[in-house]
Enzyme design. Structure first.
Site, PDB file in Angstrom:
ATOM      1  CG  ASP A  10       9.962  -0.829  -2.595  1.00  0.00           C
ATOM      2  OD1 ASP A  10      10.559   0.226  -2.892  1.00  0.00           O
ATOM      3  OD2 ASP A  10      10.508  -1.941  -2.586  1.00  0.00           O
TER       4      ASP A  10
ATOM      5  CG  HIS B  72       7.589  -1.861  -7.142  1.00  0.00           C
ATOM      6  ND1 HIS B  72       8.322  -1.214  -6.182  1.00  0.00           N
ATOM      7  CD2 HIS B  72       8.002  -3.153  -7.127  1.00  0.00           C
ATOM      8  CE1 HIS B  72       9.142  -2.073  -5.597  1.00  0.00           C
ATOM      9  NE2 HIS B  72       8.968  -3.265  -6.162  1.00  0.00           N
TER      10      HIS B  72
ATOM     11  CG  ASP C 235      14.940  -4.603  -1.949  1.00  0.00           C
ATOM     12  OD1 ASP C 235      14.138  -5.213  -1.227  1.00  0.00           O
ATOM     13  OD2 ASP C 235      14.582  -3.874  -2.896  1.00  0.00           O
ATOM     14  CG  HIS C 236      13.353  -1.900   1.024  1.00  0.00           C
ATOM     15  ND1 HIS C 236      13.233  -0.550   0.780  1.00  0.00           N
ATOM     16  CD2 HIS C 236      13.116  -2.514  -0.167  1.00  0.00           C
ATOM     17  CE1 HIS C 236      12.933  -0.349  -0.489  1.00  0.00           C
ATOM     18  NE2 HIS C 236      12.851  -1.532  -1.087  1.00  0.00           N
TER      19      HIS C 236
ATOM     20  CG  HIS D  50       5.882  -3.181  -1.622  1.00  0.00           C
ATOM     21  ND1 HIS D  50       5.964  -3.328  -2.992  1.00  0.00           N
ATOM     22  CD2 HIS D  50       6.986  -3.798  -1.109  1.00  0.00           C
ATOM     23  CE1 HIS D  50       7.058  -3.997  -3.297  1.00  0.00           C
ATOM     24  NE2 HIS D  50       7.698  -4.303  -2.173  1.00  0.00           N
TER      25      HIS D  50
ATOM     26  CG  HIS E 168       8.963  -3.258   2.383  1.00  0.00           C
ATOM     27  ND1 HIS E 168       9.409  -2.034   1.938  1.00  0.00           N
ATOM     28  CD2 HIS E 168       9.388  -4.163   1.453  1.00  0.00           C
ATOM     29  CE1 HIS E 168      10.070  -2.174   0.806  1.00  0.00           C
ATOM     30  NE2 HIS E 168      10.075  -3.453   0.488  1.00  0.00           N
TER      31      HIS E 168
END
EC number: 3.1.27.-
Length: 872
Positions: free
Chosen positions: A196, A447, A88-89, A175, A84
């Protein structure tokens, strides 16, 4: 001195079978191990490499925010999957594509790429203009980001794509918009990466579901909340509204730090719906501020089809209202809010009176949310409501501890003039702002909580679980909970919690399954009752897919053309005859097939046939007739053709070239090259010459004539073991001749049966059974005595080869076996053994001895049987 072993060493299952490195799944954690942030993982199996996510740590700057890319050779990566668009991804993806030696392909969903474009572009601008350091390292520029966008490929949910023999299928993760779980299949090994994910029903997203009908071998899942449990959704919404209205009622301002996209849209739906049902709040504005807010809302309006039924229903309802009003300019989309206003920046924000402000970023490190925090924190009437997950080391995490002061990173003067780089020097770092505002935390992070995550893991039922994306203490608590559930399971679940830069190697031995296609698919498969029937064909491997087909189907099903290579070899022998050659070949390969010879009569017959329907041609008589060379043809093992030319003593070998036939042909040539010099061949050749020359009646001495029956029997076993292995045993009980069995069944005296009846009743047996057992034992004893008188120590020998059994009766060397190939092979070996070792139990050929010397002995056995019956 002996040392005490650990209990784990005593109870561990020992697996002596070595593991092929290619059968091991390797998992490398480059980021997101025992932490939340900079998620990046590598999986390797069967020579294929897949990278999962490429994010940056929101609490770090520069190279320290990146995953540990230096620990792995990115040039070997085949596929990079982005779950996604959160930073942080995904925010390290431009760095991977523009600054490393990455050569693979990148995949994400359509909605993820649409939002990723604007989100990363805004992130680059904010990072370069609002930094807590004067010497910030620029990892990549806006140009790097935009130039790498064409390299990203988009795929739809629930569609399977094969790239370099790797099958990938995205499923909704629930998510954020476009978030995907990826099912990765490599050589039959199914790996599910959740990223996530959320299983909670909300207002616009489809919750994550377990892929149906697929057996998952490895599950890689997040552990953000460990085993913590969130309150029900309705309770959290009520608590959120209570906190917000409480701040507004005391005349304060509400700051809600959120990510620009994701949970912000869900919160906007909740607030807009609450404001609509509470007219007293409609005079208080709701602001949604962010550089990309307005542009990304267009993406949400575009991908309504990827959302849940609630959004689709709301869209149809507002479209109907717009059509009914006749005003085409009226707002008709579910994302056209009635009470929410979008702001591009704080320059146009009139900070007067109460309001609700949703500002990014959610971690309060820099940007608009940090600037508003520093502005509103000193006022005790204001309040901060935290709705997302707070990463360790960020201002959001520190604020939850309600510190008395916060450092000033972003600041604005009363006139709106910005002071940049406040944290650039030690003196400026000392500037602190008092915190008097309230801080509330109500989690709306998309989450799974502990219960939802555990239920999902149990439903997937994967034998291997790898936990990522979680703080160490949360991850360990979840691991302990999962291991405690193993007590009730037949197959124990293995749980791994790798830290950053850790490598996990898990052995997986997957069975190779070939799909039968074409003509072979129409043939019924062999059953267990079939005696050695094999299915032969061509095994074609395409990636990791195996297909078994007939050679004729290669073009249709594999797109391959076939070529047959015919191999020929010529060997000239000086003196060996075809009889000797055939004897040597039968000793090695068993029975060989004779195909005939080209006699002159056959050639003449072929030459005098009519040509093209014309009448036969009358030949003129020849002056001299040249004798036609005779060629004898034999087939060995059904694949090697042997032609023997008697006049030139030339042997021609012909076979179709392949791995199996080449091996047989090599063995045939080895026999032919030694047929004139081996001791066995010399002995056989002398015997053949002795039979043809009657003027010499001198018999050759037998070198084994001094051996006794036991020694001869041992020599026979030795030769059989050399050919068929050690699974050979003597047969103790003899065969009863058929003539004796017939006499026993036809002759029955009623008076004898009545006399024996009283004795057999006491023993619990019927008279017929008792009489039959006694007579059988005596007949077998008489038969054994007869064989021993002939010098035969045992009635026979039993030979086991795999599941086939062959029995050899030593009196006449008769072979019994259901498998014809094994029977012929044993018969030939027995004959060669008798001729090579000794004359066994008498003189002459075994078959001759069986016919000449057995009749009188059988008559003795029959008379013995008659005597036993008369006495009974």
């Amino acid at each position: 001195m002996a040392t005490k072993r650990k209990a784990s060493a005593l109870n561990a299952a020992v697996d002596d079978e070595p593991v092929d490195p290619s059968d091991e799944l390797a998992f490398y954690c480059l980021g997101g191990g025992n932490e939340v942030g900079r998620s990046c993982h590598i999986i390797q199996y069967k020579g294929k490499t897949v990278m999962l996510d490429a994010g940056m740590h929101p609490a770090k700057e520069g190279f320290s925010a990146l995953p540990f890319f230096d620990e792995f050779d990115l040039s070997t990566v085949d596929i990079l999957l982005i779950s996604h668009f959160h930073v942080d991804h995904s925010s390290a993806l431009p760095y991977v594509l523009s600054k490393t030696n990455f050569k693979g392909r990148v995949f994400m969903t359509h909605a993820t790429k649409a939002i990723y474009k604007w989100l990363i572009q805004d992130n680059v601008r904010v990072s370069n203009t609002a930094s807590s350091s004067d010497q910030r390292t620029t990892l990549y520029t806006e140009h790097d980001h935009l130039s790498t966008l064409p390299l990203i490929e988009t795929i739809d949910f629930n569609t399977t794509h094969t790239v370099n023999s790797i099958r990938i299928t995205p499923f909704p993760a629930g998510h954020v918009l476009g978030a995907a779980m990826f099912l990765i299949s490599i050589a039959g090994l199914n790996i599910l990466f959740t990223g996530d994910y959320s299983r909670e029903e909300d207002r616009h997203l489809i919750p994550a579901e377990v892929p149906k009908g697929i057996k998952i071998d490895v599950l890689i899942t997040e552990s953000t909340f460990g085993i913590s449990t969130n309150p029900p959704r309705l309770e959290r919404e009520a608590a959120l509204m209570k906190s917000i209205t409480g701040i507004l009622n005391r005349g304060g301002r509400v700051l809600m730090p959120v990510f620009a996209l994701g949970r912000a849209q869900e919160l906007l739906l909740i607030l807009d719906e609450y404001w609509e049902t509470h007219p007293e709040l409609q005079k208080i504005p709701i602001y949604y501020i962010g550089n990309t807010a307005r542009r990304c809302m267009v993406v949400y309006q575009t991908y309504i089809g990827a959302m849940n039924d609630n959004i689709k229903r709301l869209f149809r309802q507002r479209m109907a209202e717009a059509e009914a009003s006749g005003d085409k300019s009226a707002s008709a989309g579910p994302w056209d809010f009635k009470f929410v206003r979008s702001l591009r920046s704080l320059e146009r924000f009139d900070d007067v009176g109460g309001c609700v402000m949703l500002a990014s970023p959610g971690m309060l490190q820099t940007g608009t949310s940090r600037e508003l925090l520093e502005r509103w924190a000193p006022n005790e009437r204001n309040g901060v409501v935290m709705t997302g997950y707070s990463v360790e080391g960020t201002m959001a995490k520190q604020l939850l501890n309600e510190p008395e002061q916060i450092p000033a990173v972003m600041s604005r003067s009363a006139g709106g003039v910005s002071r940049r780089g406040l944290a650039g020097t030690d003196e400026e770092q000392k500037i602190m702002i008092p915190r008097r505002c309230t801080v509330d935390e109500i989690s709306f992070a998309a989450h799974v909580d502990g219960v939802e995550n555990r239920n999902f893991i149990e439903e997937v039922a994967a034998p291997v679980v790898i936990l990522v994306h979680g703080e160490k203490h949360q991850m360990m608590r979840l691991k302990s909970k999962l291991l405690s559930l193993n007590a009730d399971k037949a197959v124990k679940v293995k749980v791994y919690t790798p830290a950053n830069c850790d490598e996990v190697r898990i052995p997986f031995r997957k069975d190779k399954i070939a799909k039968v296609v074409g003509k072979l698919a129409q043939v019924a498969p062999p059953s267990d009752q079939d005696d050695g029937r094999l299915m032969s064909g061509v095994l074609v491997q395409n990636g990791f897919d195996l297909s078994l087909m007939a050679p004729d189907d290669l073009r249709e099903y594999a797109g391959l053309t076939t070529t047959t290579i015919t191999c020929k070899q010529h060997i000239t022998l000086s003196s060996a005859s075809m009889d000797l050659i055939r004897w040597a070949l039968e000793g090695t390969f068993g029975a060989i097939e004779e195909l005939g010879s080209n006699e002159r009569s056959k050639v003449k017959e072929e030459s005098t046939k009519a040509v093209n329907g014309e009448q036969e041609i009358k030949e003129e008589p020849a002056d001299e007739e040249i004798p036609m060379e005779e060629t004898q043809t034999y087939l060995v093992m059904g694949c090697v053709l042997i032609r023997y030319h008697s006049r030139t003593r030339e042997v021609e070998l012909e076979w179709e070239g392949n791995m199996m036939n080449d091996g047989v042909a090599d063995a045939v040539m080895a026999v032919l090259l030694t047929v004139e010099s081996s001791p066995a061949s010399v002995k056989q050749s002398a015997k053949l010459k002795h039979h043809h020359h009657h003027h010499s009646d001198l018999e050759l001495p037998n070198p084994h004539a001094h051996q006794g029956p036991e020694e001869t029997f041992e020599n026979l076993l030795m030769m059989l073991e050399a050919q068929f292995g050690s699974n050979i045993a003597p047969i103790e009980r003899p065969r009863i001749p058929s003539g004796i069995r017939a006499n026993r069944t036809t002759k029955a005296d009623p008076s004898v049966s009545a006399a024996v009846k009283t004795k057999s009743d006491a023993a619990g047996e019927t008279p017929a059974e008792s009489q039959e057992d006694e007579s059988t034992e005596e007949i077998e004893a008489a038969e054994l005595a007869r064989l021993q008188a002939l010098g035969i120590p045992y009635p026979g020998i039993e030979i086991k080869v795999d599941k086939h059994v062959a029995r050899v009766w030593l009196e006449n060397f008769e072979v019994e076996c259901a498998n014809t190939v094994l029977r012929d092979r044993v018969r030939v070996v027995i004959e060669r053994a008798v001729e090579t070792v000794s004359s066994m139990w008498g003189e002459g050929h075994p078959a001759a001895r069986a016919s000449n010397g057995t009749q009188g002995n059988k008559e003795v056995a029959v008379s013995k049987s008659n005597e036993i019956e008369a006495r009974a």
